[in-house]
Enzyme design. Structure first.
Site, PDB file in Angstrom:
ATOM      1  N   GLU A   1      44.810  61.556  77.993  1.00 10.89           N
ATOM      2  CA  GLU A   1      45.610  62.396  77.089  1.00 10.89           C
ATOM      3  C   GLU A   1      44.691  63.128  76.107  1.00 10.89           C
ATOM      4  O   GLU A   1      43.691  62.565  75.660  1.00 10.89           O
ATOM      5  CB  GLU A   1      46.538  61.455  76.285  1.00 10.89           C
ATOM      6  CG  GLU A   1      47.367  62.112  75.206  1.00 10.89           C
ATOM      7  CD  GLU A   1      48.068  61.088  74.286  1.00 10.89           C
ATOM      8  OE1 GLU A   1      47.511  59.982  74.040  1.00 10.89           O
ATOM      9  OE2 GLU A   1      49.180  61.399  73.828  1.00 10.89           O
TER      10      GLU A   1
ATOM     11  N   LYS B  42      54.806  65.742  77.181  1.00  5.21           N
ATOM     12  CA  LYS B  42      55.136  64.373  76.741  1.00  5.21           C
ATOM     13  C   LYS B  42      56.539  64.276  76.134  1.00  5.21           C
ATOM     14  O   LYS B  42      56.879  65.024  75.207  1.00  5.21           O
ATOM     15  CB  LYS B  42      54.081  63.925  75.723  1.00  5.21           C
ATOM     16  CG  LYS B  42      54.198  62.485  75.257  1.00  5.21           C
ATOM     17  CD  LYS B  42      52.982  62.148  74.386  1.00  5.21           C
ATOM     18  CE  LYS B  42      52.962  60.722  73.904  1.00  5.21           C
ATOM     19  NZ  LYS B  42      51.729  60.456  73.125  1.00  5.21           N
TER      20      LYS B  42
ATOM     21  N   ASN C 295      45.783  57.624  74.377  1.00  6.50           N
ATOM     22  CA  ASN C 295      44.954  57.363  73.190  1.00  6.50           C
ATOM     23  C   ASN C 295      45.727  56.313  72.417  1.00  6.50           C
ATOM     24  O   ASN C 295      46.719  56.639  71.745  1.00  6.50           O
ATOM     25  CB  ASN C 295      44.848  58.593  72.279  1.00  6.50           C
ATOM     26  CG  ASN C 295      43.946  59.691  72.792  1.00  6.50           C
ATOM     27  OD1 ASN C 295      42.883  59.953  72.236  1.00  6.50           O
ATOM     28  ND2 ASN C 295      44.368  60.376  73.833  1.00  6.50           N
TER      29      ASN C 295
ATOM     30  N   GLU D 289      52.150  62.567  65.608  1.00  5.80           N
ATOM     31  CA  GLU D 289      52.575  63.328  66.807  1.00  5.80           C
ATOM     32  C   GLU D 289      53.901  64.047  66.582  1.00  5.80           C
ATOM     33  O   GLU D 289      54.114  65.141  67.095  1.00  5.80           O
ATOM     34  CB  GLU D 289      52.665  62.408  68.018  1.00  5.80           C
ATOM     35  CG  GLU D 289      51.293  62.023  68.541  1.00  5.80           C
ATOM     36  CD  GLU D 289      51.363  61.434  69.931  1.00  5.80           C
ATOM     37  OE1 GLU D 289      51.806  62.108  70.865  1.00  5.80           O
ATOM     38  OE2 GLU D 289      50.955  60.266  70.074  1.00  5.80           O
TER      39      GLU D 289
ATOM     40  N   CYS E 166      50.688  58.539  77.689  1.00  3.60           N
ATOM     41  CA  CYS E 166      50.525  57.501  76.672  1.00  3.60           C
ATOM     42  C   CYS E 166      51.793  56.721  76.366  1.00  3.60           C
ATOM     43  O   CYS E 166      52.174  55.837  77.111  1.00  3.60           O
ATOM     44  CB  CYS E 166      49.907  58.085  75.404  1.00  3.60           C
ATOM     45  SG  CYS E 166      49.262  56.754  74.362  1.00  3.60           S
TER      46      CYS E 166
ATOM     47  N   ASN F  21      52.364  68.201  73.843  1.00  2.62           N
ATOM     48  CA  ASN F  21      51.291  67.309  74.288  1.00  2.62           C
ATOM     49  C   ASN F  21      51.430  67.274  75.820  1.00  2.62           C
ATOM     50  O   ASN F  21      52.372  66.690  76.347  1.00  2.62           O
ATOM     51  CB  ASN F  21      51.507  65.928  73.644  1.00  2.62           C
ATOM     52  CG  ASN F  21      50.367  64.979  73.924  1.00  2.62           C
ATOM     53  OD1 ASN F  21      49.580  65.190  74.837  1.00  2.62           O
ATOM     54  ND2 ASN F  21      50.296  63.913  73.148  1.00  2.62           N
TER      55      ASN F  21
END
Ligand code: CDV
Length: 308
Positions: free
Chosen positions: A46, A123, A193, A142, A168, A106
């Site tokens: 990611e 994501k 991550n 995020e 993730c 993302n």
């Protein structure tokens, strides 16, 4: 037998001051190593091109746009596409995407062996928070910098199999794998991550986080009879520790390769996509065994409503 030799290309830390070019050089070195070990597909983590910038708060979110890519490929990443194409190697990596009409995602892409982007995933499950948080020992913003993805969990027929992606935090949610499983997915590619500690709860440290990583990925693989390749960005990044523990897991849920370091590291494993057939035709033959008349709450309700 449908063998695909997969390289999980774990990246060590990327510092705030590191340039895209420096990162791409490291990614190319991993790709060269993967080629020498006969890889057909290389999977990076990611947000592979930058530090994990959601740990940094900026008041004006437009200031964070420097971490985003407006086009893909672009000048910095073109060498990855060129070398992968020259090697006849498929590739997947994550990056922060800024769309032409101003949306921030993302994102991960899947590139086939001719260098064509055949799949894009944005994501879905964004962890963290949108505003500066005093309670946390570090930020995880995020929800400030990204919008929830608009792609859903799609699977693509490419490179001789059926591939899906997630990113993730998505790997912790059984719905992710099941939606892919319902499209017959044979290999799920994941980048992550994951901070080595929970910023709200000191008790949750690296060994528990590595355990949850294995638990989620192994369960997702087994319950959908699919290979899962899960790849970390790891190590001490800008003073903050990210777990390693990149994994390749077979459709029986067994770990066949696991990273030993928190640096740039390659895991290469020959994955027979036909190994997915047994589970898909027996215990997890969805068409014979699922009872969707009892699963309505999963898509009708988001949070918990406990009985009176
Ligand atoms: N990048 C992430 O999505 N990280 C989350 C952390 C915040 C727990 C993860 O699920 O690993």
């Amino acid at each position: 037998m449908r063998l695909i030799n997969v390289a999980a290309a774990q990246l060590g830390p990327i510092q705030k001051g590191d340039t895209r070019d420096a990162v791409v050089s490291r990614m190319l070195a991993l790709m060269d190593g993967a080629k020498s070990r006969g890889a057909d597909l290389i999977v990076y983590p990611e947000l592979a091109l930058t530090t994990f910038f959601p740990r940094w708060y900026v008041e004006e979110t437009a200031e964070a746009d420097r971490w985003f890519e407006k086009t893909m490929p672009n000048e910095a990443t073109a060498p990855l596409f060129e070398r992968a194409r020259s090697y006849g190697m498929g590739m997947s990596f994550g990056y922060a995407e800024l769309t032409e009409d101003g949306h921030h995602f993302n994102t991960s892409i899947l590139v086939d062996q001719s260098g064509t982007i055949v799949g894009k995933y944005r994501k879905t499950h964004l962890p963290g928070h949108a505003e500066y948080s005093k309670e946390r020992s570090f930020q995880h913003l995020e929800k400030r910098y990204f919008e929830p993805g608009d792609t859903g969990f799609k699977a693509w027929r490419t490179m001789g199999g059926i591939f899906g992606m997630c990113i993730c935090n998505d790997r912790r949610w059984p719905e992710t794998y099941r939606v892919l499983g319902l499209q017959g997915v044979e290999m799920v590619l994941i980048g992550y991550n994951t901070p080595a500690v929970n910023p709200l709860r000191d008790a949750e440290g690296p060994s528990e986080r590595l355990f949850h990583n294995r638990l989620s990925v192994q369960a997702g693989a087994y319950q959908n009879s699919a290979w899962v390749v899960s790849v970390a960005k790891a190590g001490i990044e800008d003073g903050h520790h990210l777990i390693g523990g990149s994994l390749i897991v077979n459709p029986a849920g067994e770990i066949v390769a696991e990273a030993k370091t928190e640096g740039d590291e390659l895991l290469v494993h020959g994955c027979d996509l036909d190994d997915t057939v047994f589970g898909k035709k027996t215990v997890f033959d969805f068409a014979r065994h699922r009872r969707i008349e009892h699963y309505g709450l999963i898509s009708e309700q988001t949070g918990v409503i406990a009985p009176e």
